[in-house]
Design a protein around this motif. Structure first.
Motif, PDB file in Angstrom:
ATOM      1  N   CYS A  14      47.445  46.755  39.981  1.00  0.00           N
ATOM      2  CA  CYS A  14      46.514  45.638  39.781  1.00  0.00           C
ATOM      3  C   CYS A  14      45.076  46.069  39.533  1.00  0.00           C
ATOM      4  O   CYS A  14      44.215  45.236  39.302  1.00  0.00           O
ATOM      5  CB  CYS A  14      46.563  44.704  40.985  1.00  0.00           C
ATOM      6  SG  CYS A  14      45.781  45.373  42.481  1.00  0.00           S
ATOM      7  N   GLY A  16      43.052  47.051  41.666  1.00  0.00           N
ATOM      8  CA  GLY A  16      42.245  46.644  42.804  1.00  0.00           C
ATOM      9  C   GLY A  16      41.869  47.826  43.689  1.00  0.00           C
ATOM     10  O   GLY A  16      42.338  48.954  43.486  1.00  0.00           O
ATOM     11  N   ALA A  31      46.336  43.726  47.928  1.00  0.00           N
ATOM     12  CA  ALA A  31      46.757  42.711  46.957  1.00  0.00           C
ATOM     13  C   ALA A  31      48.212  42.894  46.524  1.00  0.00           C
ATOM     14  O   ALA A  31      48.964  41.919  46.440  1.00  0.00           O
ATOM     15  CB  ALA A  31      45.834  42.742  45.742  1.00  0.00           C
ATOM     16  N   CYS A  32      48.614  44.108  46.255  1.00  0.00           N
ATOM     17  CA  CYS A  32      49.985  44.382  45.793  1.00  0.00           C
ATOM     18  C   CYS A  32      50.952  44.643  46.946  1.00  0.00           C
ATOM     19  O   CYS A  32      52.159  44.711  46.726  1.00  0.00           O
ATOM     20  CB  CYS A  32      49.994  45.603  44.871  1.00  0.00           C
ATOM     21  SG  CYS A  32      49.180  45.318  43.300  1.00  0.00           S
TER      22      CYS A  32
END
Length: 62
Positions: A14, A16, A31-32
């Protein structure tokens, strides 16, 4: 882990931010929900090498 390297690395999925988990020897993406291993001081930033973070791991990330 080199602090400068940690500042520029991002999640390969992502893009991120990653958190360094020293005790676990990995870089984690909230996030992932993936954690990437660090082997011989080299982060292995391949999605297939990542492990899924559980709820307890996520609490540690803050």
């Amino acid at each position: 882990m080199d602090r400068r390297l940690l500042e520029i690395l991002v999640c390969p999925v992502c893009k991120g931010p990653l958190r360094y988990r020293r005790e676990a020897g990995e870089l984690a993406c909230r996030a992932c929900r993936l954690a990437y291993p660090i082997r011989d001081d080299i982060p292995v930033m391949l999605e297939e090498e990542g492990r899924t973070l559980n709820d307890e791991d996520l609490k540690d990330l803050g």
